[in-house]
Scaffold this active site. Structure first.
Site, PDB file in Angstrom:
ATOM      1  N   ASP A 192     125.546  41.202  45.873  1.00 17.18           N
ATOM      2  CA  ASP A 192     126.332  41.589  47.061  1.00 17.18           C
ATOM      3  C   ASP A 192     126.963  42.976  46.885  1.00 17.18           C
ATOM      4  O   ASP A 192     128.151  43.160  47.146  1.00 17.18           O
ATOM      5  CB  ASP A 192     127.439  40.571  47.330  1.00 17.18           C
ATOM      6  CG  ASP A 192     126.995  39.132  47.194  1.00 17.18           C
ATOM      7  OD1 ASP A 192     125.829  38.848  47.488  1.00 17.18           O
ATOM      8  OD2 ASP A 192     127.822  38.287  46.788  1.00 17.18           O
ATOM      9  N   GLU A 203     124.136  36.294  56.830  1.00 17.97           N
ATOM     10  CA  GLU A 203     125.313  36.685  56.071  1.00 17.97           C
ATOM     11  C   GLU A 203     125.254  38.156  55.689  1.00 17.97           C
ATOM     12  O   GLU A 203     124.333  38.884  56.069  1.00 17.97           O
ATOM     13  CB  GLU A 203     125.443  35.817  54.822  1.00 17.97           C
ATOM     14  CG  GLU A 203     124.270  35.913  53.859  1.00 17.97           C
ATOM     15  CD  GLU A 203     124.375  34.958  52.694  1.00 17.97           C
ATOM     16  OE1 GLU A 203     125.162  33.999  52.764  1.00 17.97           O
ATOM     17  OE2 GLU A 203     123.660  35.166  51.691  1.00 17.97           O
TER      18      GLU A 203
END
Length: 329
Positions: A43, A216
């Site tokens: 991420d 996401e």
């Protein structure tokens, strides 16, 4: 009945959200990767400030991801140093701000002569502040931005008119991307503006046909008066984890998903599980997308940080062929 529903919800969240798992990995693969010095972060996000690139992300193999956020630095996007955070390599350390576990998906921005980190912990979103991109990032309130439910993967977008928006993933019947106006202190939202943006409805977004579809890792930018919502879809452990985008004439939508999505996937990078990153511009205003991949063809974790060039062709966002590269230190 509430206990049963809570257990079911927790199982769904565990299966779907982008946390670091202790996935078994072959020792020989870890040894080989160590030789290459590829940075192990999931991420990831890159923040550029005064000639220096700062790389943050979910810890992926170096320290437990319940300790905070590491930061690496580079002057050319090729040679990285770190971790070099103010506190033993950490830019944010557990105990200085909200949360005591699950530190995921940070974003760093410069705002009002301070540096703000918006991040996930305890499956909620919080804000911490620092005088330096290296930290230490701290918060006096030690409270989440949204007090109800569970949400992850925050991204703050400041529009041309000064309005500020928080894009994030709400864990409800799947990982769904929502938006809300965020107040000037970046510590709370205007709840009456909360709006759902997109969910996983297309075949490429749910290749395993699960009952908990995942969209996401949102990033938002504006080009030619059009808002672009860039996101990842599928469970992060799925080899088909990939990046697509949607556009809108409004910060809240309605959003039209691009027919060209996914624009970044294993098909044009030869990497499994590629996605969940952030757009950034280098010192020459060239646009890139920083993201993570699976560790290898056979192991998901620890995930590896990489970048790929992206560009606009008219109003279409595209990845640049043969521009993918891992980040090394």
């Amino acid at each position: 009945m509430k206990k049963i529903l809570s257990v079911i919800t927790l199982l769904c969240v565990f299966a779907a959200c982008s946390q670091e798992k202790n996935t078994d990995k072959p020792k020989e693969e870890v040894k080989e990767e160590t030789k290459k010095n590829t940075i192990l972060l999931a991420d990831p996000t890159i923040f550029y400030n005064n000639g220096v690139y700062y790389l943050y992300g979910t810890t992926s193999g170096n320290i437990p991801n319940g300790e905070g956020f590491q930061v690496y630095t580079s002057s050319d996007l090729k040679d990285w140093k770190g971790p070099v955070g103010a506190q033993n390599g950490l830019a944010l350390k557990k105990g200085d701000s909200y949360g005591d576990k699950g530190f995921w998906a940070p974003q760093v921005l410069s705002y009002k002569n301070k540096f703000y980190m918006i991040y996930t912990a305890n499956e909620n979103i919080a804000t911490a502040v620092s005088d330096s991109p290296l930290g230490p990032f701290k918060s006096e309130t030690k409270e989440p931005i949204i007090k109800t439910g569970n949400q992850i993967d925050p991204f703050v977008f400041i529009d041309e008119n000064g309005k500020k928006y928080l894009y994030f993933v709400k864990l409800t019947n799947g990982n769904r991307i929502f938006a809300a106006e965020i107040n000037d202190d970046l510590q709370s939202i205007k709840p009456e503006t909360l709006t759902e943006c997109i969910s996983g409805t297309l075949p490429w977004e749910n290749t395993e046909n699960t009952n908990w579809p995942v969209t996401e890792g949102p990033t938002v930018l504006k080009h030619n008066g059009l808002y672009y919502l860039i996101y990842s879809a599928n469970d992060f452990r799925n080899i088909d984890y990939a990046v697509g985008y949607a556009t809108s004439k409004s910060a809240f939508g309605p959003w039209e998903k691009s027919k060209d999505s996914p624009i970044i996937s294993r098909k044009n990078t030869s990497q499994n599980g590629i996605g969940h990153g952030d757009i950034f511009w280098d010192k020459d205003q060239k646009m890139h997308y920083v993201l993570h991949t699976h560790f290898s063809k056979s192991a998901v974790s620890p995930r590896k940080a990489a970048i790929i060039d992206v560009e606009f062709v008219g109003n279409e966002l595209k990845a640049v062929n043969n521009s993918f590269s891992f980040l090394n230190n």
